[in-house]
Design a protein around this motif. Structure first.
Motif: not given
Ligand SMILES: *Cc1c(COP(=O)(O)O)cnc(C)c1O
Length: 237
Positions: A32-36, A55-57, A77-79, A163-165, A204-207, A220-225, A229-231
């Motif tokens: 679970a990605v918990t930024k914001t 977390e990213n920051r 730490m993922i950012g 990775t983040v494609p 792999g992220m939410s979409h 897989v790293r999921l925030g929005t799902a 939605e984040r601000p």
């Molecule tokens: C924000 C973030 C995610 C999660 O993104 P969502 O599209 O909200 O699932 C995953 N990985 C990284 C590196 C991110 O910064």
């Protein structure tokens, strides 16, 4: 939808995606990605069974860490991490999944050694070589140099790749990048490099996580799902 309902839904999606390609869903990690996301909502995710968090920051996590019961949760730490925050990251996090240069790896290694910690790390790959993104080019000498230096970095535990494609509305557009990542992951594993394990492929992220799972993601790293939605972001750092 509540956080618990969202988590139940994504677990089903993970299950189905894994079964489509005859993979065992139990071997896939949901982070679970918990930024914001404020601590009370993080606690809801924990109560719903999540144990892996990203977390990213560094400053954002530092500001909320005291309100979070760490117990058996793992915080990654993922950012992008600036070298001058390496010590803070080693103190705050259980792992760094975004190691994107040899100088950063050396800094983390030094700080982890000072703390007598063995820090699990992933190497971040900029698979589409986008100028706007951090991460090492898949064919770059900087990536090769980092792999070669791994045995000297005894306080780091190299576990795999992240990775983040490029973002696209259509998750199918991520597939060629995920496939390329899986090939790179396999190729490195087959080289059996000293001090470099290839067990974790974080993509792999939410979409696009279902496509990522079909293409071999182990995490897989999921925030929005999960949290909605984040601000809008003001800055990407
Ligand atoms: C924000 C973030 C995610 C999660 O993104 P969502 O599209 O909200 O699932 C995953 N990985 C990284 C590196 C991110 O910064």
């Amino acid at each position: 939808m509540s956080i618990a309902e969202n988590i139940a839904r994504v677990r089903q999606q993970i299950d189905r995606a894994a079964r489509r390609v005859t993979r065992n869903p139990d071997q896939i990690t949901l982070m679970a990605v918990t930024k914001t996301v404020p601590p009370e909502r993080i606690r809801e995710a924990y109560a719903a069974g999540i144990r892996w968090f990203g977390e990213n920051r560094v400053p954002e996590f530092a500001a909320k860490v005291d309100a979070i019961d760490r117990s058996d949760a793992r915080w990654h730490m993922i950012g992008h991490l600036q070298s001058n925050k390496a010590r803070r990251a080693v103190d705050l996090f259980d792992a760094v999944d975004s190691v994107d240069s040899l100088p950063l790896a050396r800094k983390l290694n030094l700080r982890a050694a000072e703390r007598q910690k063995k820090m699990p790390v992933l190497i971040e790959i900029n698979i589409a070589q986008e100028a706007s993104k951090s991460g090492l080019g898949p064919d770059s000498s900087a990536f090769e140099d980092l792999l070669t230096a791994a045995p000297e970095l005894a306080s780091l535990d190299f576990q795999g790749l992240m990775t983040v494609p490029p973002y696209s509305e259509n998750p199918e557009n991520s597939r060629p990048y995920f496939r390329k990542m899986h090939e790179l992951f396999d190729a490195i594993r087959h080289r059996r490099l000293a001090s470099v394990a290839m067990n974790v492929l974080s993509m792999g992220m939410s979409h696009d996580f279902e496509v990522a799972l079909e293409e071999g993601a182990t995490l897989v790293r999921l925030g929005t799902a999960i949290f909605g939605e984040r601000p809008p972001v003001r800055s990407n750092r």
